[in-house]
Design a protein around this motif. Structure first.
Motif, PDB file in Angstrom:
ATOM      1  N   UNK A  53       0.844  -1.203   0.000  1.00  0.00           N
ATOM      2  CA  UNK A  53       0.000   0.000   0.000  1.00  0.00           C
ATOM      3  C   UNK A  53       0.879   1.254   0.000  1.00  0.00           C
ATOM      4  N   UNK A  54       1.957   1.247   0.764  1.00  0.00           N
ATOM      5  CA  UNK A  54       2.868   2.393   0.789  1.00  0.00           C
ATOM      6  C   UNK A  54       3.491   2.613  -0.582  1.00  0.00           C
ATOM      7  N   UNK A  55       3.909   1.537  -1.238  1.00  0.00           N
ATOM      8  CA  UNK A  55       4.504   1.653  -2.577  1.00  0.00           C
ATOM      9  C   UNK A  55       3.486   2.182  -3.584  1.00  0.00           C
ATOM     10  N   UNK A  56       2.271   1.674  -3.535  1.00  0.00           N
ATOM     11  CA  UNK A  56       1.227   2.141  -4.446  1.00  0.00           C
ATOM     12  C   UNK A  56       0.894   3.607  -4.181  1.00  0.00           C
ATOM     13  N   UNK A  57       0.881   3.997  -2.918  1.00  0.00           N
ATOM     14  CA  UNK A  57       0.605   5.382  -2.552  1.00  0.00           C
ATOM     15  C   UNK A  57       1.688   6.302  -3.081  1.00  0.00           C
ATOM     16  N   UNK A  58       2.940   5.909  -2.900  1.00  0.00           N
ATOM     17  CA  UNK A  58       4.051   6.730  -3.376  1.00  0.00           C
ATOM     18  C   UNK A  58       4.002   6.861  -4.899  1.00  0.00           C
ATOM     19  N   UNK A  59       3.713   5.752  -5.600  1.00  0.00           N
ATOM     20  CA  UNK A  59       3.600   5.798  -7.059  1.00  0.00           C
ATOM     21  C   UNK A  59       2.483   6.745  -7.480  1.00  0.00           C
ATOM     22  N   UNK A  60       1.345   6.635  -6.841  1.00  0.00           N
ATOM     23  CA  UNK A  60       0.221   7.510  -7.152  1.00  0.00           C
ATOM     24  C   UNK A  60       0.594   8.975  -6.948  1.00  0.00           C
ATOM     25  N   UNK A  61       1.151   9.294  -5.797  1.00  0.00           N
ATOM     26  CA  UNK A  61       1.506  10.689  -5.508  1.00  0.00           C
ATOM     27  C   UNK A  61       2.564  11.220  -6.475  1.00  0.00           C
ATOM     28  N   UNK A  62       3.523  10.377  -6.835  1.00  0.00           N
ATOM     29  CA  UNK A  62       4.573  10.798  -7.773  1.00  0.00           C
ATOM     30  C   UNK A  62       4.028  11.013  -9.178  1.00  0.00           C
ATOM     31  N   UNK A  63       2.986  10.277  -9.552  1.00  0.00           N
ATOM     32  CA  UNK A  63       2.460  10.346 -10.907  1.00  0.00           C
ATOM     33  C   UNK A  63       1.310  11.349 -11.093  1.00  0.00           C
ATOM     34  N   UNK A  64       0.716  11.818 -10.003  1.00  0.00           N
ATOM     35  CA  UNK A  64      -0.395  12.759 -10.108  1.00  0.00           C
ATOM     36  C   UNK A  64       0.086  14.097 -10.681  1.00  0.00           C
ATOM     37  N   UNK A  65      -0.724  14.663 -11.522  1.00  0.00           N
ATOM     38  CA  UNK A  65      -0.468  16.002 -12.051  1.00  0.00           C
ATOM     39  C   UNK A  65      -1.581  16.898 -11.533  1.00  0.00           C
ATOM     40  N   UNK A  66      -1.193  17.860 -10.709  1.00  0.00           N
ATOM     41  CA  UNK A  66      -2.167  18.779 -10.115  1.00  0.00           C
ATOM     42  C   UNK A  66      -2.128  20.064 -10.933  1.00  0.00           C
ATOM     43  N   UNK A  67      -3.250  20.383 -11.544  1.00  0.00           N
ATOM     44  CA  UNK A  67      -3.340  21.582 -12.388  1.00  0.00           C
ATOM     45  C   UNK A  67      -3.778  22.776 -11.559  1.00  0.00           C
TER      46      UNK A  67
END
Length: 69
Positions: A53-67
């Motif tokens: 879950x921590x790895x998936x969370x980090x991947x998600x946060x790293x890949x999100x683009x906030x406009x």
């Protein structure tokens, strides 16, 4: 869901640490499993779930683009 898990993306949290991600993952696994601390025979599965879950969370946060608005 678990109220102690906070939003970890910008602008809600400007700098997300590994400790923040780990704490959120632990809270999530505790909520889903229903265990605050697993019995010895479940510890490996519990710890593996927290890591996943921590790895998936980090991947998600790293890949999100906030406009910007």
């Amino acid at each position: 869901m678990c109220r102690s898990i906070k939003t970890l993306r910008e602008p809600y949290t400007p700098a997300v640490t590994d400790a923040d991600v780990q704490a959120a993952a632990l809270q999530y696994v505790r909520k889903i499993s229903g265990f605050r601390a697993p019995a010895a025979h479940n510890a490996a599965a519990f710890d593996a779930a927290v890591a996943a879950v921590a790895a998936a969370t980090r991947t998600l946060l790293d890949d999100l683009v906030v406009r910007s608005r």
